[in-house]
Design a protein around this motif. Sequence first.
Motif, PDB file in Angstrom:
ATOM      1  N   ALA A 115       7.614  11.602  10.165  1.00 43.57           N
ATOM      2  CA  ALA A 115       8.641  12.638  10.049  1.00 43.57           C
ATOM      3  C   ALA A 115       8.200  13.925  10.739  1.00 43.57           C
ATOM      4  CB  ALA A 115       8.966  12.903   8.581  1.00 43.57           C
ATOM      5  N   VAL A 116       6.955  14.298  10.556  1.00 47.32           N
ATOM      6  CA  VAL A 116       6.430  15.507  11.203  1.00 47.32           C
ATOM      7  C   VAL A 116       6.462  15.339  12.718  1.00 47.32           C
ATOM      8  CG1 VAL A 116       4.345  16.913  11.547  1.00 47.32           C
ATOM      9  CG2 VAL A 116       5.046  16.244   9.229  1.00 47.32           C
ATOM     10  N   LYS A 117       6.045  14.191  13.203  1.00 47.94           N
ATOM     11  CA  LYS A 117       6.091  13.935  14.645  1.00 47.94           C
ATOM     12  C   LYS A 117       7.515  14.049  15.173  1.00 47.94           C
ATOM     13  CE  LYS A 117       2.071  10.926  15.221  1.00 47.94           C
ATOM     14  NZ  LYS A 117       1.621   9.572  15.581  1.00 47.94           N
ATOM     15  N   ALA A 118       8.468  13.455  14.459  1.00 37.08           N
ATOM     16  CA  ALA A 118       9.870  13.493  14.881  1.00 37.08           C
ATOM     17  C   ALA A 118      10.388  14.926  14.915  1.00 37.08           C
ATOM     18  CB  ALA A 118      10.727  12.627  13.961  1.00 37.08           C
ATOM     19  N   LEU A 165       0.846  -1.188   0.000  1.00 38.42           N
ATOM     20  CA  LEU A 165       0.000   0.000   0.000  1.00 38.42           C
ATOM     21  C   LEU A 165       0.883   1.240   0.000  1.00 38.42           C
ATOM     22  CD1 LEU A 165      -2.668  -1.324   2.526  1.00 38.42           C
ATOM     23  CD2 LEU A 165      -2.693  -1.423   0.029  1.00 38.42           C
ATOM     24  N   GLY A 166       1.388   1.564  -1.185  1.00 37.93           N
ATOM     25  CA  GLY A 166       2.338   2.661  -1.343  1.00 37.93           C
ATOM     26  C   GLY A 166       1.829   3.997  -0.844  1.00 37.93           C
ATOM     27  N   TYR A 167       0.565   4.280  -1.082  1.00 40.07           N
ATOM     28  CA  TYR A 167      -0.014   5.541  -0.610  1.00 40.07           C
ATOM     29  C   TYR A 167       0.073   5.614   0.912  1.00 40.07           C
ATOM     30  CZ  TYR A 167      -3.431   9.293   0.094  1.00 40.07           C
ATOM     31  OH  TYR A 167      -4.052  10.455   0.472  1.00 40.07           O
ATOM     32  N   ASP A 168      -0.299   4.532   1.566  1.00 41.62           N
ATOM     33  CA  ASP A 168      -0.252   4.495   3.025  1.00 41.62           C
ATOM     34  C   ASP A 168       1.182   4.545   3.542  1.00 41.62           C
ATOM     35  OD1 ASP A 168      -3.013   4.383   3.064  1.00 41.62           O
ATOM     36  OD2 ASP A 168      -3.071   2.205   3.245  1.00 41.62           O
ATOM     37  N   MET A 169       2.105   3.903   2.817  1.00 42.76           N
ATOM     38  CA  MET A 169       3.522   3.962   3.194  1.00 42.76           C
ATOM     39  C   MET A 169       3.998   5.413   3.228  1.00 42.76           C
ATOM     40  SD  MET A 169       5.536   1.089   1.068  1.00 42.76           S
ATOM     41  CE  MET A 169       4.851  -0.523   0.814  1.00 42.76           C
ATOM     42  N   LYS A 215       2.165   7.540   6.028  1.00 40.68           N
ATOM     43  CA  LYS A 215       2.644   7.238   7.378  1.00 40.68           C
ATOM     44  C   LYS A 215       4.093   7.691   7.578  1.00 40.68           C
ATOM     45  CE  LYS A 215      -0.687   3.670   8.338  1.00 40.68           C
ATOM     46  NZ  LYS A 215      -0.960   2.451   9.046  1.00 40.68           N
ATOM     47  N   ALA A 216       4.888   7.662   6.519  1.00 45.10           N
ATOM     48  CA  ALA A 216       6.272   8.134   6.609  1.00 45.10           C
ATOM     49  C   ALA A 216       6.313   9.637   6.866  1.00 45.10           C
ATOM     50  CB  ALA A 216       7.041   7.797   5.336  1.00 45.10           C
ATOM     51  N   ILE A 253       6.559   0.869  11.899  1.00 46.40           N
ATOM     52  CA  ILE A 253       5.252   1.378  11.471  1.00 46.40           C
ATOM     53  C   ILE A 253       4.775   0.506  10.326  1.00 46.40           C
ATOM     54  CG2 ILE A 253       3.987   3.342  10.525  1.00 46.40           C
ATOM     55  CD1 ILE A 253       6.207   5.127  11.807  1.00 46.40           C
ATOM     56  N   ASP A 254       3.684  -0.209  10.533  1.00 50.41           N
ATOM     57  CA  ASP A 254       3.145  -1.119   9.530  1.00 50.41           C
ATOM     58  C   ASP A 254       2.193  -0.367   8.611  1.00 50.41           C
ATOM     59  OD1 ASP A 254       2.220  -3.240   8.037  1.00 50.41           O
ATOM     60  OD2 ASP A 254       1.223  -4.245   9.708  1.00 50.41           O
TER      61      ASP A 254
END
Length: 77
Positions: free
Chosen positions: A38-41, A26-30, A33-34, A51-52
């Motif tokens: 990144a924003v959280k970090a 699920l490339g869109y979800d990948m 979620k990435a 992260i699945d």
Amino acid sequence: MCGFDGNTSAISAIKDGSLGMDIAQLGYDMGYKAVEAAVKALEGEQVESFIDSGSKVVDPTNCDEYIDDMKAKSLWE
């Protein structure tokens, strides 16, 4: 036979009967979620070490639904 990737050639093979099923990444979800991680970090928040983004079994019973979803996300024409 089972493929792996969820790309257009695999889905076409399912539709024409030359492939039984495909495990679609699920490339869109990948990507979503990435970026979310990144924003959280960047904001100093804790990010999970794993992260699945999931996967989906695509076969003749849900092939058209999968195609519609990819088109709705502007991933396929």
